[in-house]
Design a protein around this motif. Structure first.
Motif, mmCIF file in Angstrom:
data_model
loop_
_atom_site.group_PDB
_atom_site.id
_atom_site.type_symbol
_atom_site.label_atom_id
_atom_site.label_comp_id
_atom_site.label_asym_id
_atom_site.label_seq_id
_atom_site.Cartn_x
_atom_site.Cartn_y
_atom_site.Cartn_z
ATOM 1 N N TYR A 58 -7.722 3.102 -4.534
ATOM 2 C CA TYR A 58 -7.811 1.139 -4.033
ATOM 3 C C TYR A 58 -8.861 1.308 -5.001
ATOM 4 O O TYR A 58 -10.226 1.327 -4.016
ATOM 5 C CB TYR A 58 -6.961 0.617 -3.530
ATOM 6 N N GLN A 69 1.779 -2.284 6.734
ATOM 7 C CA GLN A 69 2.226 -1.611 6.075
ATOM 8 C C GLN A 69 1.307 -0.220 6.184
ATOM 9 O O GLN A 69 0.493 0.408 6.858
ATOM 10 C CB GLN A 69 1.611 -2.288 5.018
ATOM 11 N N ALA A 127 -5.346 6.402 2.282
ATOM 12 C CA ALA A 127 -5.502 6.218 1.327
ATOM 13 C C ALA A 127 -7.190 5.556 1.453
ATOM 14 O O ALA A 127 -8.155 6.242 1.890
ATOM 15 C CB ALA A 127 -5.292 4.340 1.225
ATOM 16 N N PHE A 169 -10.653 3.452 -0.598
ATOM 17 C CA PHE A 169 -10.696 2.287 -0.931
ATOM 18 C C PHE A 169 -12.104 1.973 -0.978
ATOM 19 O O PHE A 169 -13.095 2.473 -0.247
ATOM 20 C CB PHE A 169 -10.547 0.962 0.536
ATOM 21 N N LEU A 211 -0.993 -7.854 4.669
ATOM 22 C CA LEU A 211 -0.822 -6.073 5.207
ATOM 23 C C LEU A 211 -0.360 -5.378 6.016
ATOM 24 O O LEU A 211 -0.550 -3.999 6.325
ATOM 25 C CB LEU A 211 -1.852 -5.140 4.459
ATOM 26 N N GLY A 216 -2.829 6.544 -1.309
ATOM 27 C CA GLY A 216 -3.007 6.042 -2.208
ATOM 28 C C GLY A 216 -4.815 5.426 -2.596
ATOM 29 O O GLY A 216 -5.073 5.950 -1.902
ATOM 30 N N GLY A 263 -0.788 3.327 5.242
ATOM 31 C CA GLY A 263 -2.069 3.408 3.997
ATOM 32 C C GLY A 263 -2.890 4.479 4.465
ATOM 33 O O GLY A 263 -3.533 5.065 4.257
ATOM 34 N N LEU A 281 0.585 -0.823 0.010
ATOM 35 C CA LEU A 281 0.191 0.649 -0.077
ATOM 36 C C LEU A 281 0.715 1.238 0.399
ATOM 37 O O LEU A 281 1.970 1.668 0.626
ATOM 38 C CB LEU A 281 -0.940 0.428 1.305
ATOM 39 N N GLU A 282 -0.014 2.068 -0.227
ATOM 40 C CA GLU A 282 0.964 3.533 -0.551
ATOM 41 C C GLU A 282 0.384 4.521 0.085
ATOM 42 O O GLU A 282 -1.057 4.317 0.058
ATOM 43 C CB GLU A 282 0.926 3.700 -1.548
ATOM 44 N N LEU A 324 -3.931 3.017 8.935
ATOM 45 C CA LEU A 324 -4.206 3.297 8.205
ATOM 46 C C LEU A 324 -5.802 4.596 8.008
ATOM 47 O O LEU A 324 -6.432 4.568 8.108
ATOM 48 C CB LEU A 324 -5.484 2.377 7.774
#
Length: 215
Positions: free
Chosen positions: A28, A41, A46, A48, A38, A26, A43, A22-23, A63
């Motif tokens: 998605y 990571q 991000a 989704f 994950l 990001g 994110g 993930l970035e 997140l």
């Protein structure tokens, strides 16, 4: 007492996620994460949209401020997942095994949490609207300072709930399988409970009101 609105999800055909990770910030869209690790990571921020996470490991995943929209999380597991300040809208979370999940300051709308077990869920200062907890076990969930509107607990086991400073409106606790409030019983205004629950909570309520009960 107004009932909570359930999410109505109709996911489109999904593509398998094949990215390396993930970035932050990001985007998605229409992806399926199947058994993806994950853990750890980042994110943060991000988005989704129309996604499915199935059987994924989310340990220490970041997140914060993420947006999870029209998505399904099924069988996810992890400790220390950070969703602080995130937005979850039209989301179904099923059979999760989570611990220490950080959702403080988050916004949940039309979310259904079904089955599984979540330990030490942090929802301090979060906003929950049209949220249903169904058939799950919540151990020491923290709703301190949170706002709950049209929230239902159905066949749930609630252990050591903290409602300190919370604001409740149309919160239905009648069908909870077990209800144990550790702190904030004075914040139950705006909730509905069953006669049996009232009797079970009587000692806590008496203590809160300074009433001595002696035989």
């Amino acid at each position: 007492m107004r009932a909570a609105r359930r999410p109505e999800l109709r996911l489109p055909p999904l593509e398998a996620f094949e990215g390396g990770g993930l970035e932050p910030d990001g985007d998605y869209d229409g992806l399926e994460f199947a058994g993806t690790d994950l853990a750890g990571q980042d994110g943060a921020g991000a988005r989704f949209m129309d996604c499915a996470l199935r059987g994924c490991a989310l340990d220490e995943m970041r997140l914060s401020r993420a947006r999870v929209l029209d998505s399904v999380l099924d069988g996810v597991r992890g400790v220390g997942t950070d969703l602080a300040g995130a937005t979850l809208r039209d989301v179904e979370l099923s059979d999760a095994r989570l611990g220490g999940t950080q959702l403080h300051g988050a916004a949940l709308e039309r979310v259904r949490i079904r089955g599984g077990k979540i330990d030490f869920l942090n929802l301090r200062a979060a906003t929950l609207k049209d949220v249903v907890f169904e058939g799950c076990v919540l151990v020491e969930p923290d709703f301190g300072g949170a706002r709950l509107e049209r929230v239902e607990f159905v066949d749930c086991t609630l252990k050591g709930v903290d409602l300190s400073g919370a604001t409740l409106k149309d919160v239905d606790l009648r069908r909870a399988a077990s209800l144990e409030i550790a702190r904030g019983v004075d914040r139950l205004s705006g909730a509905v409970i069953s006669p049996t629950q009232l009797l079970e909570l009587a000692p806590v309520l008496a203590g809160e009101l300074g009433i001595a009960v002696e035989g």
